[in-house]
Design an enzyme around this catalytic site. Sequence first.
Site, PDB file in Angstrom:
ATOM      1  N   ARG A  62       0.831  -1.260  -0.044  1.00 59.83           N
ATOM      2  CA  ARG A  62       0.064  -0.021   0.001  1.00 59.83           C
ATOM      3  C   ARG A  62       0.776   1.337   0.024  1.00 59.83           C
ATOM      4  NH1 ARG A  62      -4.802  -1.979   0.038  1.00 59.83           N
ATOM      5  NH2 ARG A  62      -5.075  -4.058   0.961  1.00 59.83           N
ATOM      6  N   ILE A 104       1.919   4.792   0.859  1.00 63.05           N
ATOM      7  CA  ILE A 104       2.166   5.379   2.220  1.00 63.05           C
ATOM      8  C   ILE A 104       1.278   6.726   2.473  1.00 63.05           C
ATOM      9  CG2 ILE A 104       4.014   7.069   2.052  1.00 63.05           C
ATOM     10  CD1 ILE A 104       5.153   5.841   4.756  1.00 63.05           C
ATOM     11  N   GLU A 160       8.894   9.974  -8.290  1.00 60.80           N
ATOM     12  CA  GLU A 160       9.682  10.450  -6.983  1.00 60.80           C
ATOM     13  C   GLU A 160      10.838   9.294  -6.342  1.00 60.80           C
ATOM     14  OE1 GLU A 160       7.707  10.532  -2.478  1.00 60.80           O
ATOM     15  OE2 GLU A 160       6.438  11.481  -3.891  1.00 60.80           O
ATOM     16  N   VAL A 161      10.325   8.154  -6.926  1.00 54.71           N
ATOM     17  CA  VAL A 161      11.206   7.000  -6.439  1.00 54.71           C
ATOM     18  C   VAL A 161      11.833   6.239  -7.496  1.00 54.71           C
ATOM     19  CG1 VAL A 161      11.067   4.853  -4.880  1.00 54.71           C
ATOM     20  CG2 VAL A 161       9.582   6.689  -4.185  1.00 54.71           C
ATOM     21  N   HIS A 217       7.691   1.335 -10.473  1.00 51.65           N
ATOM     22  CA  HIS A 217       6.358   1.038  -9.817  1.00 51.65           C
ATOM     23  C   HIS A 217       5.115   1.296 -10.565  1.00 51.65           C
ATOM     24  CE1 HIS A 217       7.905   4.928  -8.618  1.00 51.65           C
ATOM     25  NE2 HIS A 217       6.481   5.394  -8.331  1.00 51.65           N
ATOM     26  N   HIS A 265       1.418   2.243 -10.159  1.00 51.76           N
ATOM     27  CA  HIS A 265       0.225   2.688  -9.017  1.00 51.76           C
ATOM     28  C   HIS A 265      -1.050   1.926  -9.531  1.00 51.76           C
ATOM     29  CE1 HIS A 265       2.265   6.345  -7.443  1.00 51.76           C
ATOM     30  NE2 HIS A 265       3.035   6.126  -8.256  1.00 51.76           N
TER      31      HIS A 265
HETATM   32  P1  5GP Z   1       5.823   8.307  -7.827  1.00 48.90           P
HETATM   33  O1  5GP Z   1       5.915   9.760  -7.756  1.00 48.90           O
HETATM   34  O2  5GP Z   1       7.398   8.038  -7.744  1.00 48.90           O
HETATM   35  O3  5GP Z   1       5.290   7.786  -9.151  1.00 48.90           O
HETATM   36  O4  5GP Z   1       5.461   7.803  -6.500  1.00 48.90           O
HETATM   37  C1  5GP Z   1       6.178   7.481  -5.462  1.00 48.90           C
HETATM   38  C2  5GP Z   1       5.075   6.807  -4.306  1.00 48.90           C
HETATM   39  O5  5GP Z   1       5.626   6.202  -3.314  1.00 48.90           O
HETATM   40  C3  5GP Z   1       4.309   8.313  -3.756  1.00 48.90           C
HETATM   41  O6  5GP Z   1       2.821   7.927  -4.210  1.00 48.90           O
HETATM   42  C4  5GP Z   1       4.711   7.922  -2.499  1.00 48.90           C
HETATM   43  O7  5GP Z   1       3.512   8.281  -1.848  1.00 48.90           O
HETATM   44  C5  5GP Z   1       4.854   6.439  -2.267  1.00 48.90           C
HETATM   45  N1  5GP Z   1       5.880   6.483  -1.059  1.00 48.90           N
HETATM   46  C6  5GP Z   1       7.252   7.039  -1.037  1.00 48.90           C
HETATM   47  N2  5GP Z   1       7.793   6.618   0.143  1.00 48.90           N
HETATM   48  C7  5GP Z   1       7.038   5.563   0.388  1.00 48.90           C
HETATM   49  C8  5GP Z   1       7.169   4.613   1.600  1.00 48.90           C
HETATM   50  O8  5GP Z   1       8.456   4.680   2.186  1.00 48.90           O
HETATM   51  N3  5GP Z   1       6.331   3.411   1.826  1.00 48.90           N
HETATM   52  C9  5GP Z   1       5.386   3.506   0.774  1.00 48.90           C
HETATM   53  N4  5GP Z   1       4.364   2.533   0.916  1.00 48.90           N
HETATM   54  N5  5GP Z   1       5.115   4.540  -0.038  1.00 48.90           N
HETATM   55  C10 5GP Z   1       5.814   5.288  -0.090  1.00 48.90           C
END
Ligand code: 5GP
Length: 123
Positions: free
Chosen positions: A34, A36, A101-102, A106, A108
Amino acid sequence: MGFAYDDQNIFAKILRGEIPNDTVYESVHALAFRDITPQAPTHVLVIPKGPYVSMDHFTQEASDAEIAGFMRAIGEVCKLEGVSDDGFRAISNAGVNGVQEVPHLHVHILGGRPLGRMLARET
Ligand code: 5GP
């Protein structure tokens, strides 16, 4: 230009068990947990276990088994979360323009409410 994977990213730490996560599904090639900061009643992140930065990196360099395993995991998550009937959105952000961001691939999986149009028009 190659893809550079940073093994200190937060999802790499989750895969190594260094940071806890709320697991929804796990297989040989994928982990789903899930988000966060959920943006919908269902907000699950599906990641491959291998060191891939983004969807283009993964689909260029991962094995067929890794790709099949990852895509099957998405199907399993949809089934487990019960989003197939009402619908859902699968999003994978990449790089600067995608506002990723990460830096570990991934997808979603968002559902459980109407999600609006895909993109907001920039003003
Ligand atoms: P992006 O912007 O890279 O597509 O999405 C990164 C997602 O990772 C964001 O929706 C953020 O809430 C989620 N996220 C960031 N750090 C963590 C974490 O430590 N644990 C979990 N479960 N989700 C995270």
